[in-house]
Design an enzyme around this catalytic site. Structure first.
Site, short mmCIF file in Angstrom:
data_model
loop_
_atom_site.label_atom_id
_atom_site.label_comp_id
_atom_site.label_asym_id
_atom_site.label_seq_id
_atom_site.Cartn_x
_atom_site.Cartn_y
_atom_site.Cartn_z
N ARG A 1 4.00 -7.42 -12.14
CA ARG A 1 2.71 -7.26 -11.44
C ARG A 1 1.62 -6.86 -12.43
O ARG A 1 0.49 -7.35 -12.35
CB ARG A 1 2.85 -6.22 -10.33
N LYS B 1 7.69 -1.39 -0.41
CA LYS B 1 7.19 -0.65 0.76
C LYS B 1 5.96 -1.31 1.34
O LYS B 1 5.86 -1.55 2.54
CB LYS B 1 6.86 0.82 0.40
N ARG C 1 6.54 12.28 0.86
CA ARG C 1 7.04 11.90 -0.45
C ARG C 1 7.69 13.06 -1.20
O ARG C 1 8.16 12.89 -2.31
CB ARG C 1 5.84 11.41 -1.25
N ARG D 1 6.89 7.28 -12.83
CA ARG D 1 6.87 7.12 -11.36
C ARG D 1 8.30 7.05 -10.82
O ARG D 1 8.60 7.61 -9.77
CB ARG D 1 6.08 5.86 -10.98
P1 AP5 Z 1 5.16 -3.46 -3.29
O1 AP5 Z 1 5.32 -4.01 -1.94
O2 AP5 Z 1 3.81 -3.18 -3.82
O3 AP5 Z 1 6.08 -2.16 -3.48
P2 AP5 Z 1 5.76 -0.65 -3.19
O4 AP5 Z 1 7.07 -0.01 -2.89
O5 AP5 Z 1 4.67 -0.54 -2.19
O6 AP5 Z 1 5.30 -0.19 -4.63
P3 AP5 Z 1 4.00 0.59 -5.13
O7 AP5 Z 1 3.66 0.04 -6.47
O8 AP5 Z 1 2.94 0.64 -4.11
O9 AP5 Z 1 4.66 1.98 -5.40
P4 AP5 Z 1 4.26 3.47 -5.34
O10 AP5 Z 1 5.17 4.06 -4.35
O11 AP5 Z 1 4.34 4.04 -6.70
O12 AP5 Z 1 2.71 3.48 -4.97
P5 AP5 Z 1 1.81 4.17 -3.89
O13 AP5 Z 1 0.63 3.35 -3.74
O14 AP5 Z 1 2.60 4.56 -2.69
O15 AP5 Z 1 5.94 -4.45 -4.29
C1 AP5 Z 1 5.93 -4.24 -5.69
C2 AP5 Z 1 5.97 -5.59 -6.41
O16 AP5 Z 1 7.23 -6.21 -6.15
C3 AP5 Z 1 4.90 -6.58 -5.93
O17 AP5 Z 1 4.46 -7.34 -6.99
C4 AP5 Z 1 5.67 -7.43 -4.91
O18 AP5 Z 1 5.12 -8.71 -4.78
C5 AP5 Z 1 7.07 -7.45 -5.50
N1 AP5 Z 1 8.13 -7.56 -4.48
C6 AP5 Z 1 8.17 -6.98 -3.25
N2 AP5 Z 1 9.29 -7.31 -2.60
C7 AP5 Z 1 10.02 -8.10 -3.44
C8 AP5 Z 1 11.28 -8.76 -3.34
N3 AP5 Z 1 12.05 -8.65 -2.24
N4 AP5 Z 1 11.70 -9.48 -4.41
C9 AP5 Z 1 10.94 -9.58 -5.53
N5 AP5 Z 1 9.73 -9.00 -5.68
C10 AP5 Z 1 9.27 -8.27 -4.65
O19 AP5 Z 1 1.40 5.53 -4.62
C11 AP5 Z 1 0.60 5.53 -5.76
C12 AP5 Z 1 0.28 6.93 -6.18
O20 AP5 Z 1 -0.50 7.59 -5.17
C13 AP5 Z 1 1.47 7.88 -6.39
O21 AP5 Z 1 2.07 7.71 -7.67
C14 AP5 Z 1 0.79 9.24 -6.23
O22 AP5 Z 1 0.05 9.57 -7.36
C15 AP5 Z 1 -0.17 8.97 -5.09
N6 AP5 Z 1 0.43 9.24 -3.78
C16 AP5 Z 1 0.56 8.35 -2.74
N7 AP5 Z 1 1.15 8.94 -1.68
C17 AP5 Z 1 1.41 10.23 -2.06
C18 AP5 Z 1 2.03 11.31 -1.42
N8 AP5 Z 1 2.50 11.23 -0.16
N9 AP5 Z 1 2.14 12.49 -2.10
C19 AP5 Z 1 1.68 12.62 -3.36
N10 AP5 Z 1 1.07 11.61 -4.02
C20 AP5 Z 1 0.95 10.42 -3.39
MG MG Z 2 2.78 0.35 -2.17
#
Ligand code: AP5
Ligand code: MG
Length: 199
Positions: free
Chosen positions: A127, A13, A88, A146
């Site tokens: 990562r 994402k 979410r 997660r």
């Molecule tokens: P990346 O691009 O970072 O993927 P991502 O989907 O953004 O993953 P996140 O780790 O950010 O996931 P998340 O949804 O748990 O975290 P968030 O910050 O939203 O890519 C991941 C890895 O893969 C990287 O190393 C990248 O280089 C690699 N990659 C990418 N594309 C690739 C490809 N095509 N091939 C190979 N490798 C690839 O949320 C964190 C926390 O915040 C949540 O758990 C929760 O506690 C809180 N939170 C955030 N939003 C809310 C909400 N709306 N409601 C409640 N809690 C929330």
């Molecule tokens: Mg992210």
């Protein structure tokens, strides 16, 4: 233009949102990044969410809904924005829709990035080992939680955006392959020509 990107942790994402927001010239709003900044700055909200995030749980709906609504009212979001990580849960999706209805606004695209659980685990573990200061929620015990939370709390949103009322807004994208391939698929699905390839 208002775009929402939905996908499990590690789906790409953040990676795709930053490219797409730049391409469309709109703000990239990652709720995860916003909360991590609050955590780092030690604000009231940051202190509240830190233990929840670190264990891979979701923060309360009311809290994140008010953070997002406040953020999208700012000047830099008036011509559009890309929401990465919000909504979410179904209640968040419903609250966001009420907000849009009240403001006579609509979502242009909801992009669902699909990646299987094994690949997600591989990416997040890689990562975790690569980073000097890894994300607390990338620790091995938090990753399965997660992913589980995504299946139980977030994936119902895909059905929500598939309903008739959102007529064609949902674009389902395979999130596997190279980052360029995924980006190209997104552009095609949302009807944007990739000018860098055309030239
Ligand atoms: P990346 O691009 O970072 O993927 P991502 O989907 O953004 O993953 P996140 O780790 O950010 O996931 P998340 O949804 O748990 O975290 P968030 O910050 O939203 O890519 C991941 C890895 O893969 C990287 O190393 C990248 O280089 C690699 N990659 C990418 N594309 C690739 C490809 N095509 N091939 C190979 N490798 C690839 O949320 C964190 C926390 O915040 C949540 O758990 C929760 O506690 C809180 N939170 C955030 N939003 C809310 C909400 N709306 N409601 C409640 N809690 C929330
Ligand atoms: Mg992210």
């Amino acid at each position: 233009m208002r775009v929402v990107i939905i996908g499990p942790p590690g789906a790409g994402k953040g990676t795709q949102s930053s490219r797409l927001a730049k391409y469309l010239d709109i703000r990239h709003l990652s709720t995860g990044d916003i909360l991590r900044s609050a955590k780092k700055a030690g604000t009231r909200i940051g202190k509240l969410v830190a233990p929840i995030m670190d264990e891979g749980h979701l923060v309360p709906d009311e809290l994140i809904v008010s953070v997002v609504e406040e953020r999208i009212e700012m000047d830099d979001c008036q011509s559009g924005y890309l929401l990465d990580g919000f909504p979410r849960t179904l209640p968040q999706g419903e609250a966001y829709q009420r907000y849009l209805d009240e403001h006579q606004q609509k979502i242009d695209h909801v992009i669902e990035l699909q990646v299987d659980d094994d690949e997600l685990k591989k990416r997040l573990e890689a990562r975790y080992h690569k980073m000097e200061n890894p994300r607390e929620d990338d620790k091995p015990e938090a990753i399965p939680r997660r992913i589980e939370v995504y299946h139980s709390e977030t994936s119902p949103l895909v059905d929500f955006y598939s309903t008739e009322r959102f007529n064609g807004v949902l674009k389902v994208i395979a999130g596997i392959g190279t980052m360029d391939e995924v980006f190209q698929r997104i552009l095609t699905e949302i009807g944007q020509e990739d000018q860098s390839l055309a030239s």
